[in-house]
Design a protein around this motif. Structure first.
Motif, PDB file in Angstrom:
ATOM      1  N   GLU A   3      13.597   3.436   4.571  1.00  0.00           N
ATOM      2  CA  GLU A   3      12.198   3.838   4.495  1.00  0.00           C
ATOM      3  C   GLU A   3      11.343   2.656   4.033  1.00  0.00           C
ATOM      4  OE1 GLU A   3      10.767   6.563   5.417  1.00  0.00           O
ATOM      5  OE2 GLU A   3      12.645   7.547   6.031  1.00  0.00           O
ATOM      6  N   VAL A   4      10.175   2.519   4.671  1.00  0.00           N
ATOM      7  CA  VAL A   4       9.277   1.420   4.339  1.00  0.00           C
ATOM      8  C   VAL A   4       8.641   1.671   2.980  1.00  0.00           C
ATOM      9  CG1 VAL A   4       7.227   0.148   5.049  1.00  0.00           C
ATOM     10  CG2 VAL A   4       8.835   0.983   6.773  1.00  0.00           C
ATOM     11  N   ASP A   5       8.825   0.728   2.077  1.00  0.00           N
ATOM     12  CA  ASP A   5       8.231   0.826   0.750  1.00  0.00           C
ATOM     13  C   ASP A   5       6.781   0.340   0.820  1.00  0.00           C
ATOM     14  OD1 ASP A   5       7.911   1.226  -1.929  1.00  0.00           O
ATOM     15  OD2 ASP A   5       8.785  -0.699  -2.517  1.00  0.00           O
ATOM     16  N   ARG A   6       5.874   1.102   0.255  1.00  0.00           N
ATOM     17  CA  ARG A   6       4.459   0.754   0.302  1.00  0.00           C
ATOM     18  C   ARG A   6       3.881   0.726  -1.105  1.00  0.00           C
ATOM     19  NH1 ARG A   6       2.519   1.350   5.618  1.00  0.00           N
ATOM     20  NH2 ARG A   6       3.884   2.558   6.982  1.00  0.00           N
ATOM     21  N   HIS A   7       2.983  -0.216  -1.324  1.00  0.00           N
ATOM     22  CA  HIS A   7       2.292  -0.325  -2.593  1.00  0.00           C
ATOM     23  C   HIS A   7       0.810  -0.023  -2.381  1.00  0.00           C
ATOM     24  CE1 HIS A   7       5.576  -3.413  -3.930  1.00  0.00           C
ATOM     25  NE2 HIS A   7       6.000  -2.163  -3.947  1.00  0.00           N
ATOM     26  N   PRO A   8       0.221   0.932  -3.104  1.00  0.00           N
ATOM     27  CA  PRO A   8      -1.210   1.221  -2.941  1.00  0.00           C
ATOM     28  C   PRO A   8      -2.059   0.028  -3.358  1.00  0.00           C
ATOM     29  CG  PRO A   8      -0.301   2.390  -4.843  1.00  0.00           C
ATOM     30  CD  PRO A   8       0.866   1.794  -4.129  1.00  0.00           C
ATOM     31  N   SER A   9      -3.101  -0.224  -2.591  1.00  0.00           N
ATOM     32  CA  SER A   9      -3.979  -1.362  -2.854  1.00  0.00           C
ATOM     33  C   SER A   9      -5.084  -1.030  -3.841  1.00  0.00           C
ATOM     34  CB  SER A   9      -4.611  -1.845  -1.545  1.00  0.00           C
ATOM     35  OG  SER A   9      -5.457  -0.848  -0.998  1.00  0.00           O
ATOM     36  N   GLY A  10      -5.293   0.263  -4.116  1.00  0.00           N
ATOM     37  CA  GLY A  10      -6.418   0.664  -4.935  1.00  0.00           C
ATOM     38  C   GLY A  10      -7.644   1.033  -4.117  1.00  0.00           C
ATOM     39  N   TRP A  11      -7.546   0.868  -2.783  1.00  0.00           N
ATOM     40  CA  TRP A  11      -8.623   1.218  -1.859  1.00  0.00           C
ATOM     41  C   TRP A  11      -8.063   2.207  -0.848  1.00  0.00           C
ATOM     42  CZ3 TRP A  11     -13.689  -0.967  -1.631  1.00  0.00           C
ATOM     43  CH2 TRP A  11     -13.948  -1.907  -2.636  1.00  0.00           C
ATOM     44  N   PHE A  12      -8.546   3.443  -0.903  1.00  0.00           N
ATOM     45  CA  PHE A  12      -8.026   4.488  -0.019  1.00  0.00           C
ATOM     46  C   PHE A  12      -8.288   4.157   1.445  1.00  0.00           C
ATOM     47  CE2 PHE A  12      -8.657   8.451   2.364  1.00  0.00           C
ATOM     48  CZ  PHE A  12      -7.411   9.038   2.176  1.00  0.00           C
ATOM     49  N   THR A  52      -8.397  -5.061  -7.619  1.00  0.00           N
ATOM     50  CA  THR A  52      -7.781  -3.747  -7.820  1.00  0.00           C
ATOM     51  C   THR A  52      -6.256  -3.829  -7.762  1.00  0.00           C
ATOM     52  OG1 THR A  52      -7.995  -3.271  -5.446  1.00  0.00           O
ATOM     53  CG2 THR A  52      -9.782  -2.543  -6.901  1.00  0.00           C
ATOM     54  N   TYR A  53      -5.711  -4.746  -6.946  1.00  0.00           N
ATOM     55  CA  TYR A  53      -4.254  -4.853  -6.828  1.00  0.00           C
ATOM     56  C   TYR A  53      -3.623  -5.387  -8.106  1.00  0.00           C
ATOM     57  CZ  TYR A  53       0.080  -5.217  -4.141  1.00  0.00           C
ATOM     58  OH  TYR A  53       1.370  -5.037  -3.650  1.00  0.00           O
ATOM     59  N   THR A  54      -4.346  -6.244  -8.828  1.00  0.00           N
ATOM     60  CA  THR A  54      -3.818  -6.713 -10.113  1.00  0.00           C
ATOM     61  C   THR A  54      -3.762  -5.580 -11.128  1.00  0.00           C
ATOM     62  OG1 THR A  54      -6.060  -7.405 -10.760  1.00  0.00           O
ATOM     63  CG2 THR A  54      -4.627  -9.067  -9.757  1.00  0.00           C
ATOM     64  N   VAL A  60      -5.917   2.487   6.950  1.00  0.00           N
ATOM     65  CA  VAL A  60      -5.748   1.684   8.158  1.00  0.00           C
ATOM     66  C   VAL A  60      -4.415   0.931   8.157  1.00  0.00           C
ATOM     67  CG1 VAL A  60      -8.222   1.434   8.516  1.00  0.00           C
ATOM     68  CG2 VAL A  60      -7.016  -0.258   7.169  1.00  0.00           C
ATOM     69  N   LEU A  61      -3.859   0.680   6.964  1.00  0.00           N
ATOM     70  CA  LEU A  61      -2.559   0.014   6.885  1.00  0.00           C
ATOM     71  C   LEU A  61      -1.405   0.977   7.103  1.00  0.00           C
ATOM     72  CD1 LEU A  61      -3.069  -2.420   3.865  1.00  0.00           C
ATOM     73  CD2 LEU A  61      -2.978  -3.009   6.283  1.00  0.00           C
ATOM     74  N   GLY A  62      -1.670   2.283   7.111  1.00  0.00           N
ATOM     75  CA  GLY A  62      -0.616   3.263   7.323  1.00  0.00           C
ATOM     76  C   GLY A  62      -0.089   3.882   6.056  1.00  0.00           C
ATOM     77  N   GLY A  63      -0.780   3.667   4.916  1.00  0.00           N
ATOM     78  CA  GLY A  63      -0.343   4.271   3.663  1.00  0.00           C
ATOM     79  C   GLY A  63      -0.251   3.317   2.502  1.00  0.00           C
ATOM     80  N   GLY A  64      -0.468   2.037   2.714  1.00  0.00           N
ATOM     81  CA  GLY A  64      -0.392   1.059   1.640  1.00  0.00           C
ATOM     82  C   GLY A  64       0.101  -0.287   2.147  1.00  0.00           C
ATOM     83  N   ILE A  65       0.202  -1.240   1.233  1.00  0.00           N
ATOM     84  CA  ILE A  65       0.650  -2.596   1.569  1.00  0.00           C
ATOM     85  C   ILE A  65       2.170  -2.638   1.582  1.00  0.00           C
ATOM     86  CG2 ILE A  65       0.603  -5.005   0.863  1.00  0.00           C
ATOM     87  CD1 ILE A  65      -2.097  -4.489  -0.444  1.00  0.00           C
ATOM     88  N   VAL A  66       2.736  -3.126   2.688  1.00  0.00           N
ATOM     89  CA  VAL A  66       4.190  -3.218   2.841  1.00  0.00           C
ATOM     90  C   VAL A  66       4.658  -4.580   2.353  1.00  0.00           C
ATOM     91  CG1 VAL A  66       6.108  -3.142   4.465  1.00  0.00           C
ATOM     92  CG2 VAL A  66       4.130  -1.647   4.796  1.00  0.00           C
ATOM     93  N   PRO A  67       5.632  -4.649   1.422  1.00  0.00           N
ATOM     94  CA  PRO A  67       6.149  -5.947   0.973  1.00  0.00           C
ATOM     95  C   PRO A  67       6.709  -6.750   2.135  1.00  0.00           C
ATOM     96  CG  PRO A  67       6.871  -4.198  -0.503  1.00  0.00           C
ATOM     97  CD  PRO A  67       6.224  -3.524   0.672  1.00  0.00           C
ATOM     98  N   GLY A  68       6.401  -8.045   2.171  1.00  0.00           N
ATOM     99  CA  GLY A  68       6.889  -8.922   3.219  1.00  0.00           C
ATOM    100  C   GLY A  68       6.125  -8.844   4.519  1.00  0.00           C
ATOM    101  N   SER A  69       5.026  -8.084   4.560  1.00  0.00           N
ATOM    102  CA  SER A  69       4.251  -7.949   5.791  1.00  0.00           C
ATOM    103  C   SER A  69       3.231  -9.071   5.904  1.00  0.00           C
ATOM    104  CB  SER A  69       3.549  -6.596   5.835  1.00  0.00           C
ATOM    105  OG  SER A  69       2.644  -6.464   4.752  1.00  0.00           O
TER     106      SER A  69
END
Length: 453
Positions: free
Chosen positions: A66-75, A111-113, A80-89
């Motif tokens: 499963e693709v791990d996603r990290h929320p950016s703080g911006w819904f 916001t990501y910090t 548009v990214l599909g649910g969050g920032i994917v590591p290594g993308s």
């Protein structure tokens, strides 16, 4: 430094030749060849990825994680990214100059910090003092946000190895260069070589990297086409500079759906997310005005309700004018032809102007019915009842065709308080929802007769 030779690369299609020609033999473009240095052996792109030997594997034996996603703080960005920032993308963001790409990334970095990650912002175009001034205006204050105002990729690799950030933002890829390449920043070879190096860094270290890309005067992303194929996600930031609205659109996404949009508003303190864009676009609609109709556009999974305006007046020229803003001009010509031939609405000797309020651009055929009704309303000088949504595609025979996501559009229209929805008739699909009146229509002529008896 190894000795290099030159080649001539087409700026349109990327084809290379050993000698200069006035016209590219591949894409037939004139004066498109530019002299470039051939890659030295020390920077052989083919040797960047050391793939191990493997054998074909049956589909049931394929492993899946499963693709791990990290929320950016911006819904809106996560949408548009599909649910969050994917590591290594590797994500590419393009857009017109001054539209707000750097502003968006700087606010995302802040916001990501706050999610417990450090961020490295690489600015190859602006100085540190310029970034400080912009950061103060946007309210940036995080101590985990690092800035580096250079474009040397060889030094950037060492900084990434020492700092090991959780997110890297590069603004812009056209100004990043590698000293082993004997080409100026922004050239095809520099953009291609630096992009491949950054892709290797992202995949090996699992660090997501965002690249800002320039656009050409035609509106397409500058640089070689391989740049768009190389990255995992391509986002396009668009909007009119004179308006406050900005739209972040997905063009390509390996980790989610395409054609998703995020809506933002440019304010004095930077970008703000728009939670309900339909209410935003409809809040200034004047009641009882002829030529004004509400349509539904499905952007990815999100139904948007927009106001389409039309103006029809007697022409003073030999040939009538056809102008459109936010709607494809070819689509407008098709609707006008159907109105003239099938519905007997006299627009052949009239100037026709159409506009989508709010600066949005609509490319789907579900607005055909609403566009035709707006033109007819302007031609007759009679307003259409407020609180009605028009949904349907028009065929060349004047028939109203079914559109995808119809139930989703109707449900959203009911939630926004619309009273009636004019929809295509379908004998095998009977839709009924409480709280809103549904009026199936078979032909354009039938729809006109309901409004203009």
């Amino acid at each position: 430094m190894p000795k290099t030779t030159v080649q001539y690369v087409c700026q349109s299609c990327g084809a290379s030749f050993r000698q200069w020609m006035g016209r590219c033999s591949t894409c037939q473009e004139w004066d498109s060849l530019q002299e470039e240095s051939i890659l030295p052996k020390a920077f052989d792109l083919k040797g960047l990825s050391k793939a191990t030997h493997s054998i074909p594997v049956r589909f049931p034996d394929l492993s899946h994680e499963e693709v791990d996603r990290h929320p950016s703080g911006w819904f809106e960005l996560d949408r548009v990214l599909g649910g969050g920032i994917v590591p290594g993308s590797l994500v590419l963001i393009g857009g017109e100059p001054g539209i707000g790409k750097s502003t968006l990334l700087l606010q995302v970095a802040e916001t990501y910090t706050g999610k417990g990650h450090s961020v490295l912002y690489v600015s190859a175009e602006e100085s540190l003092s310029q970034l400080k001034q912009r950061g103060k205006r946007l309210g940036v204050s995080s101590k985990e946000l690092f800035f580096w105002a250079e474009g040397d990729l060889s030094r950037l690799e060492m900084i990434i190895e020492e700092l090991s950030p959780g997110l890297i933002l590069v603004d812009s890829i056209q100004m990043v260069y590698h000293p082993e390449l004997e080409s100026s920043p922004g050239s095809l070879i520099q953009v291609r070589g630096c992009s491949i190096r950054l892709m290797e860094i992202a995949k090996k270290s699992s660090i997501p990297i965002f690249l800002v890309g320039h656009v050409t005067k035609e509106g397409s992303l500058a640089g070689p086409k391989i740049l768009e194929h190389l990255v995992d996600t391509v986002l396009y930031f668009e909007g009119e500079k004179a308006l406050h609205y900005r739209i972040l659109r997905t063009i390509k996404n390996r980790f989610g759906t395409v054609d998703e949009v995020g809506i933002f508003r440019m304010g004095e303190e930077g970008l703000e997310e728009v939670e309900n864009p339909s209410e935003l676009f409809l809040e200034e609609k004047p009641p009882g005005m002829s030529g004004s109709v509400i349509v539904s556009s499905l952007e990815g999974t999100r139904p948007l309700f927009l106001e389409v305006q039309a103006l029809v007046c007697e022409t003073k020229n030999s040939f009538p004018n056809r102008r459109s803003s936010g709607i494809d001009l070819n689509r407008l010509s098709l609707i006008l032809a159907v109105l003239e031939k099938r519905a007997r609405v006299g627009v052949d000797r009239a100037d026709v102007f159409v506009n989508v309020a709010g600066g949005m651009k609509i490319n789907e055929p579900a607005i055909d019915l609403g566009l035709a009704m707006a033109i007819a309303s302007a031609a007759y000088g009679k307003a259409i009842e407020d609180g009605v949504v028009w949904i349907g595609e028009i065929g060349l025979g004047g028939e109203i065709r079914y559109v995808q996501g119809l139930e989703r559009r109707i449900t959203e229209a009911r939630n926004l308080g619309f009273k009636r929805c004019m929809i295509p008739y379908h004998p095998k699909k009977n839709i009924s929802l409480d709280g809103i009146e549904l009026c199936p229509i078979r032909t354009l002529q039938e729809g006109l007769e309901r409004v203009f008896p």
